[in-house]
Structures are given as C-alpha cells and as structure tokens.
Scaffold this motif. Structure first.
Motif, short mmCIF file in Angstrom:
data_model
loop_
_atom_site.label_atom_id
_atom_site.label_comp_id
_atom_site.label_asym_id
_atom_site.label_seq_id
_atom_site.Cartn_x
_atom_site.Cartn_y
_atom_site.Cartn_z
N ILE A 139 0.86 -1.18 0.00
CA ILE A 139 0.00 0.00 0.00
C ILE A 139 0.90 1.24 0.00
O ILE A 139 1.83 1.33 0.80
CB ILE A 139 -0.94 0.01 1.22
CG1 ILE A 139 -1.88 -1.22 1.17
CG2 ILE A 139 -1.77 1.29 1.27
CD1 ILE A 139 -2.73 -1.38 2.40
N LYS A 140 0.63 2.17 -0.90
CA LYS A 140 1.47 3.35 -1.05
C LYS A 140 1.12 4.43 -0.02
O LYS A 140 0.00 4.49 0.49
CB LYS A 140 1.33 3.93 -2.45
CG LYS A 140 1.77 3.02 -3.58
CD LYS A 140 1.67 3.74 -4.92
CE LYS A 140 2.13 2.87 -6.08
NZ LYS A 140 1.16 1.80 -6.37
N ASP A 141 2.10 5.28 0.25
CA ASP A 141 1.89 6.41 1.14
C ASP A 141 0.76 7.29 0.60
O ASP A 141 0.76 7.68 -0.57
CB ASP A 141 3.19 7.22 1.25
CG ASP A 141 3.09 8.39 2.23
OD1 ASP A 141 2.15 8.39 3.06
OD2 ASP A 141 3.94 9.29 2.16
N GLY A 142 -0.22 7.57 1.46
CA GLY A 142 -1.35 8.40 1.07
C GLY A 142 -2.48 7.65 0.39
O GLY A 142 -3.53 8.24 0.11
N GLU A 143 -2.27 6.37 0.14
CA GLU A 143 -3.27 5.57 -0.58
C GLU A 143 -4.31 4.99 0.39
O GLU A 143 -3.96 4.53 1.48
CB GLU A 143 -2.57 4.44 -1.33
CG GLU A 143 -3.47 3.62 -2.23
CD GLU A 143 -2.70 2.52 -2.97
OE1 GLU A 143 -3.22 2.04 -4.00
OE2 GLU A 143 -1.60 2.14 -2.53
N THR A 144 -5.56 5.01 -0.02
CA THR A 144 -6.62 4.36 0.73
C THR A 144 -7.06 3.12 -0.04
O THR A 144 -7.38 3.22 -1.23
CB THR A 144 -7.83 5.29 0.94
OG1 THR A 144 -7.40 6.45 1.68
CG2 THR A 144 -8.93 4.59 1.73
N VAL A 145 -7.04 1.98 0.62
CA VAL A 145 -7.28 0.70 -0.06
C VAL A 145 -8.32 -0.11 0.72
O VAL A 145 -8.33 -0.12 1.95
CB VAL A 145 -5.96 -0.12 -0.14
CG1 VAL A 145 -6.21 -1.50 -0.72
CG2 VAL A 145 -4.93 0.63 -0.97
N THR A 146 -9.19 -0.79 -0.04
CA THR A 146 -10.07 -1.77 0.58
C THR A 146 -9.29 -3.08 0.67
O THR A 146 -8.78 -3.57 -0.34
CB THR A 146 -11.34 -1.99 -0.25
OG1 THR A 146 -12.08 -0.76 -0.30
CG2 THR A 146 -12.23 -3.07 0.37
N VAL A 147 -9.18 -3.61 1.88
CA VAL A 147 -8.44 -4.84 2.11
C VAL A 147 -9.41 -5.93 2.58
O VAL A 147 -10.22 -5.71 3.48
CB VAL A 147 -7.33 -4.64 3.17
CG1 VAL A 147 -6.55 -5.94 3.38
CG2 VAL A 147 -6.38 -3.53 2.75
N LEU A 148 -9.34 -7.07 1.92
CA LEU A 148 -10.20 -8.21 2.25
C LEU A 148 -9.40 -9.19 3.10
O LEU A 148 -8.28 -9.57 2.75
CB LEU A 148 -10.67 -8.90 0.97
CG LEU A 148 -11.23 -8.00 -0.13
CD1 LEU A 148 -11.61 -8.83 -1.35
CD2 LEU A 148 -12.43 -7.20 0.38
N CYS A 149 -9.99 -9.60 4.21
CA CYS A 149 -9.29 -10.50 5.13
C CYS A 149 -10.13 -11.73 5.45
O CYS A 149 -11.34 -11.62 5.68
CB CYS A 149 -8.97 -9.78 6.45
SG CYS A 149 -7.75 -8.47 6.32
N ARG A 150 -9.47 -12.86 5.47
CA ARG A 150 -10.03 -14.07 6.08
C ARG A 150 -9.11 -14.45 7.22
O ARG A 150 -7.89 -14.31 7.12
CB ARG A 150 -10.14 -15.21 5.06
CG ARG A 150 -11.25 -15.00 4.05
CD ARG A 150 -11.50 -16.24 3.21
NE ARG A 150 -12.62 -16.08 2.30
CZ ARG A 150 -13.88 -16.28 2.63
NH1 ARG A 150 -14.18 -16.67 3.86
NH2 ARG A 150 -14.85 -16.11 1.75
N PHE A 151 -9.71 -14.94 8.31
CA PHE A 151 -8.89 -15.16 9.51
C PHE A 151 -9.49 -16.23 10.41
O PHE A 151 -10.67 -16.56 10.34
CB PHE A 151 -8.76 -13.85 10.30
CG PHE A 151 -10.04 -13.43 10.98
CD1 PHE A 151 -10.26 -13.73 12.31
CD2 PHE A 151 -11.02 -12.75 10.29
CE1 PHE A 151 -11.44 -13.36 12.94
CE2 PHE A 151 -12.21 -12.37 10.89
CZ PHE A 151 -12.41 -12.68 12.24
N THR A 152 -8.63 -16.72 11.27
CA THR A 152 -9.05 -17.56 12.39
C THR A 152 -8.46 -16.94 13.65
O THR A 152 -7.27 -16.60 13.69
CB THR A 152 -8.55 -19.01 12.24
OG1 THR A 152 -9.18 -19.60 11.10
CG2 THR A 152 -8.87 -19.84 13.47
#
Length: 215
Positions: free
Chosen positions: A89-102
C-alpha cells in the motif's frame, strides 16, 4: 446481643478480606497474558527474531525454522508465511483490504471466530478500509462486513492495531495468474493492540490472516 453483633461484624470482615484477595488485579491479568504467550512460544518451538535480525533477512521470516519477529513497541509477534502478490500500500493511498482469519483465544486455547474454517461465518470476508499515512496505517471495518465486529459485538469498527502491523512488510494485491498468492501471516496480538473485547478482558489472541486487495 453484643456477642451476636461482634460475630456478624467478624463474618463481614472475613468475607470482605476474602473477596479482596480473590479480586484479580490488572497486573495479575497482564502476567497471565504474558504466561500464555510464553507458553505458546515454548510449546511451539518458536524461533524469535529481533527487529534487527528481521531487517537483515530482508523483512522475511523463515517458516521452515518457525521464525517469528517480535515488535518490542507493541508486543506483537509476526510470522510472514506468504509475502503476497502485487505491491505494498502506497503512502497516502486508501485501499479496501479483504481479510479471512481464524482467531484463537490464547488463555483458553480455543477458536472463537473464523471465516476460514467451516462455521457460521465461512461465507463472509472481512472488508476494511485502510490508509497509509507516511508509514502509519489506520483502518476501519466497512459497515456490515466484519465477522470480528459481529462475533464480539464490538461497538467500534476500528481495525485492531495488531492487524495493521503486517501491512508495512507485505504486498496487498489480487491474484492475476494461477501462481499468484495473496499474503498470509500469523500474529500474536496482545490485548492492548487488539479489539475492544480483548482489551477489556486482557486477552491475547493468535491469528491466521490473509490480506487481499479489494476492488
């Protein structure tokens, strides 16, 4: 009558003393947390890297040696299992991040939430909006799209600080070829950089998490 009153006061005093002695202090809870983390480190034969060692290895951890890096400022332990495709992810960038987790409670050694394993949440993917501010990441779960928030009935949608630690070191992309893999990490997250429920109960959690760039 005086004897009865004295006995009653004595009983009240004894009960109050016992109650005070049975109350667990915050220091006691933190010691219990540290003991649970240390037990996992010992039982799992974890090889703990300093941040300096981590840097000399080009910010990678050798999974075959069960290496984890310890970040002293937060107490988070991290093992990068896959660095991931795409780019950081770049400086100043807003990103949608998808996570799967336990999520595993380290005090009870039980899984509390998972959208990876077969469960009521297995069809969900947690979506979070993340921004990089000169290397400092902040994030919030997108409304109605977080198993973590739902399962713990959290009143805040803020992403736990512990979850954001890997973003400095992994790529967050989307697979474009059959050989591309999304980033995957393991984390030990102490209570003070965890979600609200973890913080209030002084509970450390062990996470397996994948990170993928959303559209």
């Amino acid at each position: 009558m005086r004897k009865l009153t004295f006995l009653l006061l004595l009983c009240v005093g004894v009960m109050s003393f016992i109650a005070c002695n049975n109350q667990e202090t915050y220091a006691d809870q933190k010691n219990r947390e540290r003991a649970a983390i240390n037990k996992y480190i010992a039982d799992s034969a974890v090889s703990v890297l300093s941040e300096e060692q981590f840097a000399t290895q080009n910010y990678t951890t050798d999974v075959s040696k069960n290496q984890w890096v310890l970040f002293q400022s937060t107490g988070v332990y991290m093992q990068i299992q896959r660095k991931g495709c795409g780019e950081k992810i770049k400086d100043g960038e807003t990103v949608t991040v998808l996570c799967r987790f336990t999520e595993r409670n380290m005090l009870t050694d039980t899984i509390e939430v998972s959208n990876i394993l077969a469960s009521a949440y297995s069809y969900w993917v947690d979506k979070m909006s993340v921004v990089d501010n000169s290397g400092t990441f902040t994030g919030s779960f997108i409304a109605g799209s977080s198993t973590l928030v739902s399962a713990h009935q959290l009143t805040s949608t803020s992403v736990p600080k512990g979850w954001l630690v890997p973003l400095t070191f992994i790529n967050v992309g989307r697979p474009a070829t059959a050989t591309d893999e999304i980033a995957k990490v393991r984390l030990i997250v102490p209570h003070d950089v965890g979600h609200l429920s973890a913080t209030s109960s002084v509970t450390p959690y062990l996470y397996d998490i994948t990170y993928e760039r959303g559209r």
